[in-house]
Design an enzyme around this catalytic site. Structure first.
Site, PDB file in Angstrom:
ATOM      1  N   LYS A   1      69.616   9.229  27.547  1.00  0.00           N
ATOM      2  CA  LYS A   1      71.087   9.226  27.390  1.00  0.00           C
ATOM      3  C   LYS A   1      71.679  10.538  27.919  1.00  0.00           C
ATOM      4  O   LYS A   1      72.674  10.527  28.644  1.00  0.00           O
ATOM      5  CB  LYS A   1      71.424   9.061  25.902  1.00  0.00           C
ATOM      6  N   ASN A   2      71.057  11.666  27.560  1.00  0.00           N
ATOM      7  CA  ASN A   2      71.659  12.956  27.906  1.00  0.00           C
ATOM      8  C   ASN A   2      71.467  13.336  29.376  1.00  0.00           C
ATOM      9  O   ASN A   2      72.030  14.335  29.831  1.00  0.00           O
ATOM     10  CB  ASN A   2      71.119  14.059  26.985  1.00  0.00           C
TER      11      ASN A   2
ATOM     12  N   CYS B   1      82.896  18.361  15.016  1.00  0.00           N
ATOM     13  CA  CYS B   1      81.834  17.348  15.088  1.00  0.00           C
ATOM     14  C   CYS B   1      80.963  17.511  13.847  1.00  0.00           C
ATOM     15  O   CYS B   1      80.936  18.578  13.241  1.00  0.00           O
ATOM     16  CB  CYS B   1      81.074  17.614  16.370  1.00  0.00           C
TER      17      CYS B   1
ATOM     18  N   ARG C   1      81.152  23.135  17.826  1.00  0.00           N
ATOM     19  CA  ARG C   1      80.915  22.755  19.221  1.00  0.00           C
ATOM     20  C   ARG C   1      82.123  22.987  20.133  1.00  0.00           C
ATOM     21  O   ARG C   1      82.675  22.051  20.708  1.00  0.00           O
ATOM     22  CB  ARG C   1      80.437  21.299  19.296  1.00  0.00           C
TER      23      ARG C   1
ATOM     24  N   ASP D   1      67.403  18.401  18.821  1.00  0.00           N
ATOM     25  CA  ASP D   1      67.538  16.944  18.670  1.00  0.00           C
ATOM     26  C   ASP D   1      66.301  16.309  18.029  1.00  0.00           C
ATOM     27  O   ASP D   1      66.297  15.098  17.781  1.00  0.00           O
ATOM     28  CB  ASP D   1      67.820  16.296  20.042  1.00  0.00           C
TER      29      ASP D   1
ATOM     30  N   ARG E   1      74.433   4.936  19.134  1.00  0.00           N
ATOM     31  CA  ARG E   1      74.958   5.802  20.199  1.00  0.00           C
ATOM     32  C   ARG E   1      73.864   6.219  21.171  1.00  0.00           C
ATOM     33  O   ARG E   1      74.148   6.465  22.343  1.00  0.00           O
ATOM     34  CB  ARG E   1      75.541   7.090  19.598  1.00  0.00           C
TER      35      ARG E   1
END
Ligand code: EPU
Length: 484
Positions: A72-73, A170, A175, A358, A450
């Site tokens: 995803k990133n 967030c 952030r 993460d 997500r």
């Protein structure tokens, strides 16, 4: 399937044929596709999935093979990079997750044509930004996904103008995006911030020297994209070295950009007049792979991961070996088995190649099952321990003090009703539920959607007992007893 902006007319038939371009492969026929109009509000979560929950019965070892999806990133900046050219960019191995849907909708809202592959090519996305009518990222989309700010640099570089909503706070920390803004100013953009929006403008960006105050992944990506079309040379120091940054540089290079040093702390970019279309395959998702590794370890399973890149998981593999786990890594696969008692080991999250933030939440679940005390230090985000409270409700012994958490193991976990607070926190709860005694109900799984593609199907495929359910209706109250 092809997404077109509401403001543009759908042009039937065009979905099958790509415009002529310099790359022969761009003319290859793509798989069957459909053209649909989208509602820009699609970036928001459909009310019915807001109610989705997972019911997980723990105790089954994960055995078998799981195919890891694209990252995803890496996919998010790659899609934003399509804004830099008027020719089509074809991206393969795009994960089918909600953040990607949001980014597609964002691009479409600007005038991009986004064509989604179908059937066997369902992970292919073709983006054509030949007609950018609206260089704006509206609040409605940005609020659902902070990575929307990745369009800021490419938009101002290509169109001379960008209007992007400020993302706001967030769940895992404040952030800010000040480093994106400062970097763009260094490249000659004029920045105005009002009404919750950042407006950047520049006739043409010019090369500059940027030293990041702090290492930022999307900041490095955003400014690298901006600098590709700037006049002259840009030198960026203290850059992020994540594999996703290297992957983006590889795509930009295929598009005609001149970039050296991606993957090191110093990146040099020689700006070019124009970029062209390209075809690129997104790297595998290292965080999804790491999540499955920890799930396999804790359930005492034997899991083979395919389509992954173990070289992106060095710090995690080393830490797990310290805990007593046995991992065999190939070039694009890895096997993890565990039949031993885990021993505690400390982690401290760092930028790549350090231990990824993460993976911190998932590692915390592992620490609850390791013998001894693990100290977990979160250095990247100031509020990324929201899962600790939920794990404690399942029986974990965790004390959080600022950016440190002390986990004392090993404590048996028992099922409970728990709630996701962000993407990776959700993953830690799923793993906990897989080892807990009884049936755990995990609420707000839209967070996990997500970034994890069909996680429940993948887990089910290797033996987990997991089910997605909609809203659970309250039990009907017992009829009041009649008192004579
Ligand atoms: N920071 C600033 N100013 C900025 C930018 C960042 O102070 O202008 C700070 C942040 O507040 C944070 C630190 O710098 O304390 C690092 O943040 P970074 O910018 O690197 O994070 P990001 O680029 O917003 C990406 C990933 C995150 C991942 C982080 C760290 C994407 C789309 N997101 O975020 O992924 O946690 O890097 O590795 O690439 C996730 O996938 O769950 C996720 C949150």
């Amino acid at each position: 399937m092809k997404l077109v902006p509401k403001s543009l007319n759908a042009r039937p038939g065009k979905a099958e044929s790509l415009p002529p371009g310099p790359l022969p492969e761009l003319r290859k026929p793509v798989s069957r596709s459909r053209t649909i109009r989208i509602d820009f509000r699609n970036g928001e979560i459909a009310p019915e999935s807001l109610m989705d929950k997972f019911v997980i019965r723990g105790g089954n070892p994960l055995v078998g093979s799981v195919r890891i999806s694209g990252a995803k990133n890496a996919a998010l900046p790659a899609m934003a990079a399509a804004l830099l050219t008027d020719e089509p960019v074809i991206l393969e191995n795009i994960p089918d997750v909600r953040d990607i849907h949001t980014e597609r909708n964002l691009l479409v809202s600007m005038g991009a044509e986004v064509e989604l592959g179908y059937g066997r090519a369902s992970h292919r996305t073709t983006i054509s930004c030949s007609n950018l009518v609206n260089p704006e990222a509206a609040y409605e989309l940005v609020k659902t996904m902070r990575a929307s700010t990745l369009v800021l640099g490419p938009l101002v570089a290509r169109t001379g103008r960008a209007r992007v909503s400020q993302p706001g706070g967030c769940a895992i920390g404040a952030r800010p995006i000040d480093l994106h803004i400062k970097g763009l100013e260094r490249l000659g953009a004029a920045i105005k911030q009002e009404h919750g929006y950042i407006e950047a403008s520049a006739e043409r960006l010019r090369g500059g020297h940027i030293i990041f105050d702090k290492i930022t992944v999307t900041g490095t990506e955003d400014l690298m994209m901006a600098a590709t079309l700037a006049e002259g040379e840009t030198i960026m120091e203290n850059c992020a070295r994540e594999p996703e940054v290297i992957d983006l540089a590889a795509l930009l290079t295929k598009m005609g950009a001149k970039i050296e040093g991606a993957g090191t702390h110093t990146i040099r970019i020689h700006g070019v007049e124009k970029l062209h279309g390209a075809r690129h395959r997104i790297i595998p998702d290292r965080i999804e792979a790491g999540t499955f590794v920890i799930a396999a370890v804790l359930t005492g399973g034997d899991l083979q991961l395919t389509n992954c890149d173990p070289s992106h998981l060095g710090s995690l593999i080393q830490k797990l070996e310290e805990c007593g786990v046995s991992i065999t890594a190939g070039t694009d696969s890895m096997r993890v088995t565990n039949g031993h008692q885990l021993v505690a080991a400390d982690i401290s999250t760092e930028e790549f190649p350090g231990f990824p933030t993460d993976m911190q939440a998932q590692y915390m679940t592992l620490a609850t099952q390791a013998q001894g005390t693990s100290l977990i230090t979160e250095n990247i985000f100031e509020n990324r321990f929201m899962h600790a409270g939920e794990l404690a409700r399942m029986g974990a012994n965790i004390k959080v003090d600022g950016r440190r958490a002390v986990v004392r193991g090993r404590t048996p976990l028992s099922s409970a009703a728990v709630q996701c607070s962000d993407l990776r926190a959700s993953a830690s709860l799923v793993i906990a539920a897989l080892v807990a005694d009884g049936e755990t109900i995990i609420d707000r799984v839209y967070h996990i959607d997500r970034g994890y593609e069909r996680i429940e199907e993948k887990l089910k495929g290797v033996g987990a007992q997991i089910r997605r359910i909609g809203e659970i209706l309250p039990r009907r109250a017992a009829a009041p007893s009649v008192v004579a």
